[in-house]
Scaffold this motif. Sequence first.
Motif, PDB file in Angstrom:
ATOM      1  N   ALA A 198      41.289  54.080  -3.306  1.00  0.00           N
ATOM      2  CA  ALA A 198      41.027  55.517  -3.215  1.00  0.00           C
ATOM      3  C   ALA A 198      39.530  55.804  -3.241  1.00  0.00           C
ATOM      4  O   ALA A 198      39.023  56.599  -2.437  1.00  0.00           O
ATOM      5  N   VAL A 199      38.814  55.147  -4.140  1.00  0.00           N
ATOM      6  CA  VAL A 199      37.377  55.381  -4.259  1.00  0.00           C
ATOM      7  C   VAL A 199      36.635  54.877  -3.023  1.00  0.00           C
ATOM      8  O   VAL A 199      35.756  55.561  -2.482  1.00  0.00           O
ATOM      9  N   LEU A 200      36.987  53.673  -2.560  1.00  0.00           N
ATOM     10  CA  LEU A 200      36.311  53.109  -1.389  1.00  0.00           C
ATOM     11  C   LEU A 200      36.547  53.959  -0.149  1.00  0.00           C
ATOM     12  O   LEU A 200      35.621  54.215   0.628  1.00  0.00           O
ATOM     13  N   THR A 201      37.778  54.399   0.033  1.00  0.00           N
ATOM     14  CA  THR A 201      38.094  55.191   1.218  1.00  0.00           C
ATOM     15  C   THR A 201      37.470  56.576   1.130  1.00  0.00           C
ATOM     16  O   THR A 201      36.953  57.114   2.118  1.00  0.00           O
ATOM     17  N   GLY A 202      37.507  57.170  -0.060  1.00  0.00           N
ATOM     18  CA  GLY A 202      36.995  58.519  -0.214  1.00  0.00           C
ATOM     19  C   GLY A 202      35.487  58.613  -0.233  1.00  0.00           C
ATOM     20  O   GLY A 202      34.908  59.549   0.324  1.00  0.00           O
ATOM     21  N   GLY A 249      34.266  54.045   5.274  1.00  0.00           N
ATOM     22  CA  GLY A 249      34.995  53.836   4.025  1.00  0.00           C
ATOM     23  C   GLY A 249      36.307  53.112   4.241  1.00  0.00           C
ATOM     24  O   GLY A 249      36.653  52.183   3.495  1.00  0.00           O
ATOM     25  N   GLY A 250      37.040  53.507   5.271  1.00  0.00           N
ATOM     26  CA  GLY A 250      38.307  52.846   5.582  1.00  0.00           C
ATOM     27  C   GLY A 250      38.113  51.403   5.985  1.00  0.00           C
ATOM     28  O   GLY A 250      38.934  50.532   5.648  1.00  0.00           O
ATOM     29  N   ALA A 251      37.027  51.129   6.720  1.00  0.00           N
ATOM     30  CA  ALA A 251      36.758  49.749   7.141  1.00  0.00           C
ATOM     31  C   ALA A 251      36.471  48.850   5.941  1.00  0.00           C
ATOM     32  O   ALA A 251      36.983  47.726   5.850  1.00  0.00           O
ATOM     33  N   ILE A 252      35.667  49.338   4.994  1.00  0.00           N
ATOM     34  CA  ILE A 252      35.367  48.557   3.789  1.00  0.00           C
ATOM     35  C   ILE A 252      36.639  48.316   2.987  1.00  0.00           C
ATOM     36  O   ILE A 252      36.899  47.207   2.506  1.00  0.00           O
ATOM     37  N   ARG A 253      37.446  49.364   2.852  1.00  0.00           N
ATOM     38  CA  ARG A 253      38.714  49.230   2.127  1.00  0.00           C
ATOM     39  C   ARG A 253      39.613  48.186   2.768  1.00  0.00           C
ATOM     40  O   ARG A 253      40.188  47.332   2.074  1.00  0.00           O
ATOM     41  N   ASN A 254      39.728  48.226   4.083  1.00  0.00           N
ATOM     42  CA  ASN A 254      40.609  47.286   4.779  1.00  0.00           C
ATOM     43  C   ASN A 254      40.178  45.846   4.561  1.00  0.00           C
ATOM     44  O   ASN A 254      41.014  44.953   4.370  1.00  0.00           O
ATOM     45  N   VAL A 255      38.875  45.614   4.604  1.00  0.00           N
ATOM     46  CA  VAL A 255      38.371  44.256   4.397  1.00  0.00           C
ATOM     47  C   VAL A 255      38.700  43.763   2.992  1.00  0.00           C
ATOM     48  O   VAL A 255      39.150  42.621   2.790  1.00  0.00           O
ATOM     49  N   LEU A 256      38.514  44.623   2.004  1.00  0.00           N
ATOM     50  CA  LEU A 256      38.689  44.208   0.616  1.00  0.00           C
ATOM     51  C   LEU A 256      40.150  44.037   0.211  1.00  0.00           C
ATOM     52  O   LEU A 256      40.467  43.225  -0.661  1.00  0.00           O
TER      53      LEU A 256
END
Length: 207
Positions: free
Chosen positions: A123-127, A43-50
């Motif tokens: 918040a949603v992507l990370t969670g 989740g954190g990886a997807i958030r970081n990219v976006l």
Amino acid sequence: MAWDVFSFIGTAAFAISGAIVAMEEEYDIFGVYILGMITAFGGGAIRNVLIGVPIDVLWSQEFLFLVASILITIIFFFSKYILSHWNRWGSYFDAIGLAAFSIQGAMLAIQLEMSLFAVIVAAVLTGAGGGVIRDLLAGRRPLIFKEEIYAVWAAIAGLIVGLEFFNYDFTLYILLILTAGMRILSLVFHWKLPRGKIQVLKKVGLE
């Protein structure tokens, strides 16, 4: 301080969650480690990219990778003692991970001075992102796409953080408890989101 605490809690909770799901699906030891790590960090990886955070930030978290590795190892070798209790406690770990990572994701977006909408998305992507990847790799329908209330709690936590109602560490810990608690209550009392239905008219051919 709050950032480190939420990172630790979220990583630990989702590493355990991913490893247990892998054990339920009878993965080998390599698969258990992969699913546990992906759940904890996906989740954190997807958030970081976006949101434009450098990808190498992920690989600088040596301590969290160590924590996840230790917990996954414990789950794998002591699964016969743990799995019998997973149906009762597994969803609690997932709720805690959801709450911790949603708040952490919102905090990061605020630090980057992003818009309120971006804070909620972070918040949603990370969670929920790690759980979505976990369920897809395990061949399960992701919780975020079910009727039960899941990612909505992450979005609400992101909204609260984004509006800066909780500006101090101790208030963020209260938000963590409230978010995890609401997720657990939604499970216990079977709260569901409204579902739209479309009736499809089938054409009946005449023979």
